[in-house]
Structures are given as structure tokens and as C-alpha cells.
Design an enzyme around this catalytic site. Structure first.
Site, mmCIF file in Angstrom:
data_model
loop_
_atom_site.group_PDB
_atom_site.id
_atom_site.type_symbol
_atom_site.label_atom_id
_atom_site.label_comp_id
_atom_site.label_asym_id
_atom_site.label_seq_id
_atom_site.Cartn_x
_atom_site.Cartn_y
_atom_site.Cartn_z
ATOM 1 N N ASP A 1 -4.827 -1.301 4.084
ATOM 2 C CA ASP A 1 -3.605 -2.009 3.686
ATOM 3 C C ASP A 1 -2.810 -2.555 4.864
ATOM 4 O O ASP A 1 -1.672 -2.960 4.691
ATOM 5 C CB ASP A 1 -2.723 -1.076 2.836
ATOM 6 C CG ASP A 1 -1.773 -0.230 3.661
ATOM 7 O OD1 ASP A 1 -2.200 0.269 4.727
ATOM 8 O OD2 ASP A 1 -0.612 -0.083 3.257
ATOM 9 N N GLU A 2 -3.419 -2.599 6.029
ATOM 10 C CA GLU A 2 -2.620 -2.867 7.219
ATOM 11 C C GLU A 2 -3.447 -3.625 8.258
ATOM 12 O O GLU A 2 -4.608 -3.291 8.481
ATOM 13 C CB GLU A 2 -2.262 -1.489 7.778
ATOM 14 C CG GLU A 2 -1.256 -1.419 8.832
ATOM 15 C CD GLU A 2 -1.140 0.044 9.316
ATOM 16 O OE1 GLU A 2 -0.569 0.224 10.367
ATOM 17 O OE2 GLU A 2 -1.644 0.971 8.642
HETATM 18 P P1 TTP Z 1 0.390 3.672 4.702
HETATM 19 O O1 TTP Z 1 0.532 2.199 4.955
HETATM 20 O O2 TTP Z 1 0.654 4.597 5.827
HETATM 21 O O3 TTP Z 1 1.366 4.103 3.530
HETATM 22 P P2 TTP Z 1 1.753 3.353 2.216
HETATM 23 O O4 TTP Z 1 1.218 1.964 2.163
HETATM 24 O O5 TTP Z 1 1.374 4.219 1.056
HETATM 25 O O6 TTP Z 1 3.328 3.341 2.278
HETATM 26 P P3 TTP Z 1 4.284 2.433 3.200
HETATM 27 O O7 TTP Z 1 5.068 1.611 2.246
HETATM 28 O O8 TTP Z 1 5.115 3.399 3.945
HETATM 29 O O9 TTP Z 1 3.383 1.607 4.063
HETATM 30 O O10 TTP Z 1 -1.035 3.982 4.139
HETATM 31 C C1 TTP Z 1 -1.746 3.077 3.303
HETATM 32 C C2 TTP Z 1 -2.576 3.826 2.280
HETATM 33 O O11 TTP Z 1 -3.487 4.705 2.940
HETATM 34 C C3 TTP Z 1 -1.758 4.696 1.375
HETATM 35 O O12 TTP Z 1 -1.284 4.012 0.230
HETATM 36 C C4 TTP Z 1 -2.713 5.814 1.026
HETATM 37 C C5 TTP Z 1 -3.626 5.927 2.217
HETATM 38 N N1 TTP Z 1 -3.254 7.094 3.040
HETATM 39 C C6 TTP Z 1 -3.919 8.304 2.824
HETATM 40 O O13 TTP Z 1 -4.813 8.365 1.993
HETATM 41 N N2 TTP Z 1 -3.549 9.395 3.570
HETATM 42 C C7 TTP Z 1 -2.548 9.347 4.508
HETATM 43 O O14 TTP Z 1 -2.239 10.383 5.149
HETATM 44 C C8 TTP Z 1 -1.875 8.102 4.728
HETATM 45 C C9 TTP Z 1 -0.762 8.006 5.739
HETATM 46 C C10 TTP Z 1 -2.265 7.009 3.964
HETATM 47 MG MG MG Z 2 1.367 0.643 3.795
#
Ligand code: TTP
Ligand code: MG
Length: 361
Positions: A106-107
Site C-alpha cells: 500500500d505504499e
Molecule cells: P500501513 O501503511 O503501515 O498501515 P495502514 O495502511 O493500515 O494505516 P495508515 O493509514 O496508518 O497507513 O500498512 C499497510 C498494510 O500492511 C496494513 O493495512 C496491514 C498491513 N500491515 C500488517 O499486516 N502488519 C503490520 O504490522 C503493519 C504495520 C501493516
Molecule cells: Mg497505509
């Protein structure tokens, strides 16, 4: 100096949870987490913003999350759906630049320094990307724009969810002054506490501190902390050339002569191939599988067919076909591989024609 680069960091908002709320309206407005069950000692992958109000966080044991929020809705997650959306997002990025470094599903970092769209305004490009992500996926993303890689990542968090933050070159120094050291990627709780123990809280504190003492205390990472605190991050955006195949092969100590011998080598190789695919290309779709043999006279042959998974009986058939091409010659090498679909293909299959194979590894 890297200050002329334009970097965008794009990060989806509570990604897995947002997807579940998109597809199951009944979850909206209620605390929701994606993760493993309490019974299986699972952990939380992510939670939506309602659940975060209760302190439910990624990587927290589910048991603890349910203590904090007893009415938490817990779902197992649908990895394939998240991977498909990730592909859609990457296809959007590719409309703006080829220099893309995905950090997770997602990044990603994007270097849009040479992008001519929107008169080259990284701010407008980031907005356009987020708009398009929403149009295509009905999911929101946040973005950070900065001339420096790590600051783009820091910035994408600032106006989350569904927001963006721009740190123009002339504001970098000002921004760093108050930036807590914990925000530097790699500085976790332990390092933060050590730094606080030395009276160091912000980048400005590090800028004013004795360099040698920091290097002595933190070694190589001390240098990273110092560099980042001064706004130095010349790391390029690493856009991996996409892997087109995963394979494994073995040159035998002695030539072998029977199909049965080849089959038992193949079976071992298949196990190794499976774990390599799992390790190196977990989110990729298989397009074909290939068996390769090299004969005692160094002539080699490959047989392949279209498939979407690694299939032992089918590979054995391919092996038989390759074996027959040797007309009794000894076999000196056995190899097996899979070809992978391009992740950029999305709806159109334009890239598929480029799927070539290189067996000279
Ligand atoms: P992130 O981008 O860290 O978190 P997020 O998108 O859920 O929330 P934010 O709005 O703060 O960005 O992580 C992306 C996805 O990766 C998240 O939806 C689920 C997965 N993930 C895990 O499975 N375990 C983890 O410890 C983290 C940090 C993320
Ligand atoms: Mg995210």
C-alpha cells in the site's frame, strides 16, 4: 545536493481495513480490525480509525486488542483482494513516472522530478494520483511531497487520512528544526530512549550536538541519524526491474541416463522452486512453467506450457518431452522455472509480449 528532486510518498489509509469497509458497508462507522483470531494467538494487521481510538494498533496481539475494545469487529482479511488493489495502484503510479519504489502493498516512493504533467508540479501530481486512486478503487490515499526521500515519508503521515503535505525545499530547514528524531525511519523506541537520555529530541538537537559522540554511541546508524537531521538523504528511488521468472536448476555431479532419475531430481527442484516463489515473488501471478535439460554434449532444451500454478504432474510431462529430445544422451543439468505475469498489466495485457526468458543464469 539533492534538493532539486521531487519525491512523492503515497500511502493508503488503513489499507486492509479500508478495503473491508468498502466491500462490507455494515462495518463502516464501527471499530474494525483485520487480523488473526484470539484463539490462534493472532495479531492485528491493521485497524480502522474507529478502532484506533481505543488504542488498537498493527502488530498488537488480538487478545489485547479485544481487551481494549471488546466490541471490536475482527475479520481474517483477504490477501488476494489487497494484492489486486495494489496492482491497480501501481498501474496508476506508472502513468506519472517509471521511477517507483514500492515499500509494501500500500505504499511507494515515486520520483517525479522529470514528470512533465501538471507543469511538473509535484503537489498537483500527488493530488491527481490520489484522485485517480479514489476513482479506480474507492479507497483513499495520503501523500507526502518533499525534495528528500525520508521527509516525503514523514510528510505522508501528517495529514492522514485522505490528505497530503508538501515540504518545499525552502521549508526543509524549518521543518527539521522541530522534527522529533523518532520520525526518522529506523529510529525505534529503544534508540529514541537512548537519544532522549542524551537530551536529544529533535533534528535541531542533533545538528547542535557533538558528531563524534554520536558516532561512538550509535556507530554507523549514528551517521544516518546525523545525515537525516541535516536533511541529507541522497538514496535513489530504487525501481526494481521487475522479475520475470523464478527458477532453480542443478548441474549433476555425474550425468544421469534414465527418466526416473530425472524425475526424482525434478521433484526436489520443485520443492525448492515453490519456496523461492514464496520468498521472492509472493504477490506475483504465475504465467507458465518451464522444464529445462542440458545434455551431455551441452545442447540444452526447454519445454514450457501456460499455467497459473506450480503443478508436479504437469512438470513431469514436460520433463518427459524434454527427455525424449535427448535420444538417449546423458543429462548433465535439470532446471525448472516459472514465468510471471507483469504486475503492470492490470486490465490490458500490453506488457505480456515482453515476457521473455533468460536461462543463462
Ligand atoms: P500501513 O501503511 O503501515 O498501515 P495502514 O495502511 O493500515 O494505516 P495508515 O493509514 O496508518 O497507513 O500498512 C499497510 C498494510 O500492511 C496494513 O493495512 C496491514 C498491513 N500491515 C500488517 O499486516 N502488519 C503490520 O504490522 C503493519 C504495520 C501493516
Ligand atoms: Mg497505509
Amino acid at each position: 545536493m539533492s534538493n532539486c528532486r521531487k519525491i512523492i510518498h503515497v500511502d493508503m489509509d488503513c489499507f486492509y481495513a479500508a478495503v473491508e469497509m468498502r466491500d462490507f458497508p455494515e462495518y463502516r462507522g464501527k471499530p474494525l480490525a483485520v487480523g488473526g483470531s484470539r484463539q490462534t494467538r493472532g495479531v492485528i494487521s491493521t485497524s480502522n480509525y474507529e478502532a484506533r481510538k481505543y488504542g488498537v494498533r498493527s502488530a498488537m496481539p488480538t487478545q489485547q486488542a479485544l481487551k481494549l475494545c471488546p466490541h471490536l469487529i475482527l475479520v481474517a482479511g483477504r490477501m488476494q483482494v489487497y494484492k489486486d488493489i495494489s496492482k491497480q495502484i501501481r498501474a496508476i503510479f506508472q502513468k506519472y513516472t517509471d521511477i517507483i519504489e514500492p515499500l509494501s502493498l500500500d505504499e511507494a516512493y515515486l520520483d517525479v522530478t522529470d514528470c512533465k504533467l501538471y507543469q511538473g508540479s509535484a503537489t498537483l501530481i500527488a493530488e491527481a494520483i490520489r484522485d485517480e486512486i479514489f476513482r479506480v478503487t474507492q479507497l483513499t490515499a495520503s501523500a507526502g511531497v518533499a525534495p528528500i526521500k525520508f521527509l516525503a515519508k514523514v510528510a505522508s503521515d501528517i495529514n492522514k487520512p485522505n490528505g497530503q503535505c508538501v515540504i518545499p525545499p525552502e521549508q526543509v530547514d524549518e521543518f527539521l528544526k522541530t522534527l522529533p528524531l523518532r520520525k526518522i525511519p529506523g529510529v525505534g523506541k529503544v534508540t529514541e530512549e537512548k537519544l532522549l537520555g542524551m537530551g536529544l529530541k529533535t533534528c535541531a538537537d542533533v545538528q547542535a550536538y557533538d558528531r563524534q559522540t554520536l558516532l561512538k554511541r550509535f556507530g554507523k546508524f549514528g551517521e544516518v541519524i546525523i545525515n537525516r537531521s541535516f536533511g541529507c538523504d541522497d538514496r535513489a528511488i530504487v525501481s526494481h526491474r521487475e522479475r520475470k521468472s523464478v527458477g532453480v536448476e542443478t548441474t549433476l555431479l555425474q550425468d544421469i541416463f534414465t527418466l526416473e532419475q530425472c524425475q526424482s531430481v525434478l521433484v526436489e527442484l520443485i520443492d525448492e522452486l515453490k519456496s523461492r516463489v514464496e520468498r521472492n515473488a509472493p504477490d506475483r501471478e504465475i504465467q507458465k512453467q518451464v522444464v529445462k535439460l542440458k545434455f551431455s554434449d551441452f545442447v540444452q532444451t526447454t519445454v514450457e506450457h501456460q499455467t497459473d500454478s506450480i503443478n508436479e504432474p504437469e512438470l513431469k510431462q514436460l520433463l518427459e518431452e524434454a527427455f525424449e529430445r535427448g535420444y538417449g544422451k546423458g543429462i548433465r543439468l535439470v532446471g525448472v522455472s516459472v514465468g510471471l505475469h507483469s504486475t503492470a498489466q492490470c486490465e490490458s495485457n500490453v506488457e505480456m509480449k515482453q515476457l521473455g526468458f533468460n536461462f543463462n543464469h
